[in-house]
Design a protein around this motif. Structure first.
Motif, PDB file in Angstrom:
ATOM      1  N   SER A   1      18.498 -15.189  68.418  1.00 60.17           N
ATOM      2  CA  SER A   1      17.115 -15.369  67.984  1.00 60.17           C
ATOM      3  C   SER A   1      16.576 -14.141  67.261  1.00 60.17           C
ATOM      4  CB  SER A   1      16.228 -15.748  69.159  1.00 60.17           C
ATOM      5  OG  SER A   1      16.309 -14.803  70.169  1.00 60.17           O
ATOM      6  N   ILE A   2      17.263 -12.998  67.390  1.00 59.36           N
ATOM      7  CA  ILE A   2      16.831 -11.827  66.618  1.00 59.36           C
ATOM      8  C   ILE A   2      16.993 -12.099  65.131  1.00 59.36           C
ATOM      9  CG2 ILE A   2      17.374  -9.419  66.129  1.00 59.36           C
ATOM     10  CD1 ILE A   2      17.979  -9.046  69.043  1.00 59.36           C
TER      11      ILE A   2
ATOM     12  N   VAL B   1      28.933 -12.301  69.959  1.00 61.61           N
ATOM     13  CA  VAL B   1      28.604 -13.344  70.932  1.00 61.61           C
ATOM     14  C   VAL B   1      27.644 -12.835  71.993  1.00 61.61           C
ATOM     15  CG1 VAL B   1      30.666 -14.764  70.676  1.00 61.61           C
ATOM     16  CG2 VAL B   1      30.673 -12.915  72.302  1.00 61.61           C
TER      17      VAL B   1
ATOM     18  N   ASP C   1      21.685 -11.588  70.974  1.00 58.89           N
ATOM     19  CA  ASP C   1      20.755 -12.702  70.947  1.00 58.89           C
ATOM     20  C   ASP C   1      20.545 -13.210  69.519  1.00 58.89           C
ATOM     21  OD1 ASP C   1      18.729 -14.403  71.399  1.00 58.89           O
ATOM     22  OD2 ASP C   1      17.259 -12.887  71.980  1.00 58.89           O
TER      23      ASP C   1
ATOM     24  N   GLU D   1      17.074 -15.112  63.843  1.00 62.07           N
ATOM     25  CA  GLU D   1      16.115 -16.168  63.509  1.00 62.07           C
ATOM     26  C   GLU D   1      14.718 -15.588  63.317  1.00 62.07           C
ATOM     27  OE1 GLU D   1      18.200 -20.007  65.591  1.00 62.07           O
ATOM     28  OE2 GLU D   1      16.603 -18.993  66.650  1.00 62.07           O
ATOM     29  N   ALA D   2      14.393 -14.564  64.136  1.00 65.07           N
ATOM     30  CA  ALA D   2      13.085 -13.929  63.991  1.00 65.07           C
ATOM     31  C   ALA D   2      12.951 -13.335  62.595  1.00 65.07           C
ATOM     32  CB  ALA D   2      12.906 -12.847  65.050  1.00 65.07           C
TER      33      ALA D   2
END
Lengths: 274, 375, 385
Positions: free
Chosen positions: A160-161, A155, A158, A163-164
């Motif tokens: 978005s890592i 939790v 991030d 997602e990247a």
């Protein structure tokens, strides 16, 4: 105004930590006692360690416990990591409430209930009790601890890592192994260590699920404790406590060092930029 | 800053060889079928897994078939997230939830001198007269009636609840000053203090309880110390009394209380206390009206973590308590290992679970909420 | 409408592809809607973006701009509608198969990989041979001037350097479209202004279509060829920065970009080349030099930017000039500008700006002076909503 310790704080910390550590220190101290009487100091001696090593029953139990701990903590780590991942990353799915219930309940479930229910289940599917059943039982409750540890790491990182990685063309499964797993590795390792010690420690569930010829170390310790305090048990306890302490201290030293290096690097980078 | 003559020389590439390959392969029917195969939804994956599990359980002889079906199911589900969820889910269903159902089932059985030592609940019998098979269901509620009749069980439950609540309260009293002191300690020491609270949790529970026997017994270290300093003349009897059980529970569960307390206290904004002081509130009063209410989540979490397992505790009352200390964990253990009455011990477990279901569910919801808040 | 509105900032797009009906859009959104439960994040948006545009999605937080961007990247699936990229329907294509890359707001650099590995990651996924990876990574590293940092890990970099790594990582795959989610949000103001120009250069030279999400109107004005102003999941106006500022289509857009004075009024006379508006708020009849599509008596709003107003101690000569009277209420000195708050006789408060062309020693117009506030008939815009 919360900075600094008041005399009351110091007293409560000193008393609290003495309460936590004194019994263990005394136990360690008396494992080196020459006398068989626990309360009378008869001089320094390591003879009880020799006795312990010569005690075949004790050594067999220790070996059995170690095998169970290694196997069960490994499987528990795999299952628990997946479970932690599911809890954090999979949003809501049908049966999620039941799932989280089954993750949190074993953390507080009285061991006698877990032990009894697993035993009855093994009898019902006529699985011979022994190494396998104890291992399954240990996997079941340890994986929940691993799941919680992994979850609390997940939790805070991030999303978005991940997602990247997907965005750069990495399929989900590979993303997990190349990006997510390396980042949550500290949590996975501490999950493994935690399940290892939980398995090493367990008396009640092992007593229910073990069969003839599969006595674990806590069971052995328990049966001799019932007959009275012996320096031999102090000796093996000391070794267990020592192993865990060294393990935890090394782990915390390594992680602290990494944090310090990291902080230094961050300061340097910020200083360079200005 | 840009020297991108090289960069643009390649024009804008068709991104992704995999994407390109994928697009070309989509023209070939088998690949297209496979790629368009939607992953099995989680609900259905779980349903199939459950059916498979019970099928395998009832007919373990056909295990190769079940194995193949399981691999197939995993294969279909693996394209999606179904399999990822199914693996831990199925394990917990099989080894955590279904055992409870078996306990429930056996609690309605009768003790029998057989292997396993109880009568079956369902039996398919052959009626000779009408030449038909029928299903016989025997629900034996005598086990539960027995629990109600015998004082031992009711007393065990009540005294377990009482010992657990008193020791939870005492643990809170002992743990709060420690957590508070840790928060007020200089930052550089906090990690070390935290480590020191966690360390005992990693060392063996059994050994830590065992250590107290040597201290508390009649000729033990505590009496020795007290008598040599002249505080008492006669050795105190502490071991094998309820006092020893309280000490044991407080000692063993202290880290579970301190950690959540520390976590909430540490998060508290210290300017709140400054604001209270600025508005004319004495520090001691500020503790009551600001610190304590704000640390309530930690108090509740700590109390759950101590109370629930303490109710069913076995090792501590068994090793430190006396013969008059009756706790339900001990009773269940004796029922199972000494009397070998599996149905009654199952009934004891069912009632204990019913007593604990409310705190357990509350605990789970609190954990869920915390996890959500952090995310 | 006004003529000769200059186009966007971008030299390449002075062609103004969106005005040429023969041009095929590169990215096409058809009635895209996204719902999260009951909440509609994106509400029936249709939008065309052309090749090599620098397109901005501008709006307050929670207006759905990030959701729209995430749908372009493939992290969210539209509840209904289609997204076409270069003629192909992207709706069912997962993010890792899309020829689209994203620069994340948090940069999302892999903390366990150094700069080089981070940038090479995307190429490795495509199985590009390693010598080629090396040359391409080196190219972008020198493009963002990070040569001496290639072996460092993200935590050993400053915020600005991390931002460059993130940009390089998303550029190296030469995507058909680059999505930027608040790319400069974490930088301080000076660095941000510099980086905006660098971004524009990179976009021009690579020719990649950029779609940027931002809540900073100045940033959107600086970099974009076109801006879409969003609110509550809808696009309110799509136009070039100049059009958006000079000819907003609604009070919302006028208010969102920069300061504006708005006067409510009723249409008194509507001719082809001008319109007269009776306004109580302004306390006069306002003349605007463009026709509008509204009946006589309809309620409309006149928007005038503070810098287009003048302040005088005497009444103007030209009868066509809009003129209001009031009293100086407050003066704010900003250095390059002075902001005057003037309370009109009608009670309305008006903001106007004056450039401080000379050093301010003693103000000619000061607190409590009676003044005339004037603006030319072609300086304001009449808004219908």
């Amino acid at each position: 105004m919360r900075k600094g310790l008041s005399p009351f704080n110091i007293v409560s910390l000193v008393m609290g930590f003495s309460f936590l550590y004194l019994p263990i220190l005394l136990l360690v101290l008396f494992s080196f006692n020459e006398s068989k009487l626990v309360t009378v100091w008869g001089g320094f001696s390591t003879k009880w360690y020799g006795e312990m090593i010569r005690n075949e029953g004790l050594m067999d139990a220790a070996w059995m416990t170690l095998k169970i701990a290694v196997v069960s903590s490994t499987f528990a780590t795999i299952l628990g990591t997946i479970a932690g991942l599911v809890m954090v990353r999979f949003g809501s799915f049908r049966g999620r409430l039941l799932f989280s219930g089954m993750i949190y309940a074993p953390l507080v479930m009285p061991e006698v209930i877990t032990g009894l229910s697993l035993l009855l289940m093994f009898v019902a599917i006529s699985l011979d009790r022994g190494f396998l059943t104890i291992t399954i039982a240990h996997i079941t409750f340890s994986m929940c601890y691993v799941a919680v540890v992994v979850q609390s790491r997940m939790v805070t990182f991030d999303q978005s890592i991940e997602e990247a990685a997907l965005d750069l063309g990495c399929p989900p499964m590979r993303t997990f192994f190349t990006v997510t797993l390396p980042i949550i590795m500290p949590a996975v390792v501490s999950g493994w260590l935690l399940s290892f010690t939980l398995s090493l420690d367990d008396l009640v569930i092992a007593s229910f699920t073990s069969g003839p010829g599969s006595t674990t170390l806590p069971m052995k310790i328990y049966s001799s404790v019932r007959l009275g305090v012996t320096p031999e048990i102090n000796a093996i306890s000391t070794i267990l406590v020592g192993l865990v302490t060294v393990g935890v201290l090394v782990a915390s030293y390594v992680s602290r060092r990494q944090t310090l290096i990291r902080q230094r690097d961050e300061r340097l980078a910020a200083a360079e930029a200005t | 800053m840009v020297d991108s003559t090289q960069f643009i020389s390649g024009a804008i590439a068709q991104t992704g060889r995999i994407a390109g390959l994928h697009a070309r392969l989509m023209l070939i029917p088998p690949y297209r079928w496979l790629a368009n195969l939607r992953p099995l939804p989680i609900g259905r994956t779980l349903l199939f897994a459950l059916i498979l599990f019970f099928a395998a359980w009832s007919l373990p002889g056909l295990w190769p078939l079940w194995l193949v079906l399981a691999i197939l199911l995993a294969g279909v589900a693996v394209t999606g997230r179904g399999a990822v969820i199914a693996l831990p889910y199925a394990w917990l269903l099989a080894f955590f939830l279904s055992p409870f159902l078996i306990v429930l089932k056996i609690s309605f059985a009768e003790i029998a001198s057989a292997i396993p030592p109880y009568t079956p609940l369902f039996e398919i019998l052959w009626d000779m007269e009408i030449e038909e098979a029928y299903l016989s269901v025997k629900l034996n509620i005598y086990n539960y009636l027995f629990l109600l009749e015998d004082d031992l069980y009711i007393n065990s439950y009540l005294s377990s609840l009482q010992i657990a609540s008193v020791s939870t309260f005492l643990t809170l009293l002992v743990g709060y000053p420690i957590a508070y002191g840790m928060v007020r300690a200089p930052v550089q020491y906090r990690t070390m203090l935290l480590m020191m609270v966690i360390l005992p949790f990693w060392t063996s529970f059994l050994i830590r309880v065992y250590a107290w026997i040597g201290i508390l017994k009649k000729e033990g270290l505590l009496n020795l110390a007290l008598m040599s300093t002249g505080i008492i003349d006669e050795p105190l009897t502490i071991l094998n009394t309820d006092t020893a059980v309280y000490i044991g529970i407080i000692y063993s569960y202290l880290p579970f209380m301190v950690l959540p307390l520390y976590a909430t206290l540490e998060k508290m904004d210290e300017s709140l206390l400054e604001a209270a002081a600025d508005l004319g509130c004495h520090p001691l009063k500020a503790f009551w009206v600001v610190t304590l209410p704000l640390s309530l989540p930690g108090i509740v979490a700590g109390c759950f973590l101590v109370f629930i397992p303490a109710v069913g505790e076995f090792v501590i009352p068994d090793l430190l308590g006396g013969s008059e200390t009756i706790m339900i964990g001990k009773t269940l253990w004796a029922e199972f290992f000494n009397n070998r009455d599996w149905p009654v011990s199952s009934a004891v477990a069912v009632i204990l679970l019913l007593l604990l279901i409310v705190p357990i569910v509350a605990f789970q919801r609190m954990q869920e909420n915390n996890a959500k808040k952090e995310a | 409408m006004m003529t000769a509105i200059p186009s966007g900032n971008n030299r390449q797009t002075t062609v103004e592809a969106w005005k040429d009906p023969s041009q095929e859009p590169y990215i096409r959104l058809e009635n895209v809607t996204k719902k999260f439960g009951d909440f509609t994040a994106v509400d029936n948006i249709s939008l065309d973006i052309f090749k090599s545009e620098f397109f901005s999605l501008l709006g307050p937080s929670g207006c759905g701009k990030t959701t729209l961007l995430r749908m372009l990247a493939g992290f969210e699936q539209p509840t209904s509608g289609r997204i076409l990229l270069d003629g192909e329907d992207m709706s069912k294509v997962p993010p890792y198969l899309r020829p689209v890359n994203m620069m994340f707001q948090s940069y999302a650099l892999f903390p366990h990989m150094n700069v080089e590995k981070n940038i090479a990651f995307g190429l490795k996924q495509d199985g590009v041979p390693s010598p080629e990876i090396k040359t391409r990574v080196d190219e972008v590293i020198s493009m963002v001037q990070l040569e001496q940092f290639a072996k460092r890990k993200p935590h050993q970099l400053s915020g600005g350097q991390r931002q460059r790594v993130a940009l390089a990582r998303s550029l190296v795959k030469k995507p058909k479209m680059l999505l930027l989610d608040e790319p400069l949000g974490a930088l301080d103001k000076k660095l941000r202004t510099r980086t905006q120009f660098e971004l524009m250069n990179i976009q021009e030279e690579t020719g990649i279509t950029f779609v940027i999400v931002t809540h900073d109107q100045e940033e959107a004005m600086t970099v974009s060829s076109r801006i879409a102003v969003m609110d509550h999941g809808r696009i309110i106006q799509t136009a070039t920065p100049t059009e958006i500022y000079e000819v907003p289509n609604s009070r919302y857009v006028a208010n969102f970009l920069g300061e504006v004075n708005i006067f409510e009024g009723r249409v008194a006379e509507n001719a082809r080349d001008h319109v007269l508006i009776q306004s109580q708020e302004a306390g006069c009849t306002i003349r605007a030099d463009h026709g509008i599509d509204a009946a006589d008596g309809a309620t409309v709003w006149v928007a005038v930017r503070p810098e287009k107003m003048y302040i005088n101690l005497e009444a103007p000569d030209d009868p066509n000039t809009n003129c209001m009277t009031g009293q100086v209420w407050d003066i704010g000195y900003l250095g390059n500008l002075s902001i005057y708050h003037i309370k009109l006789d009608s009670g309305t408060m008006v903001t106007m700006a004056r450039t401080n062309k000379e050093r301010v020693v003693e103000r000619k117009i000061t607190w409590d002076d009676r003044v005339y506030v004037t603006w030319a008939p072609d300086a304001g815009v009449v808004l219908l909503s």
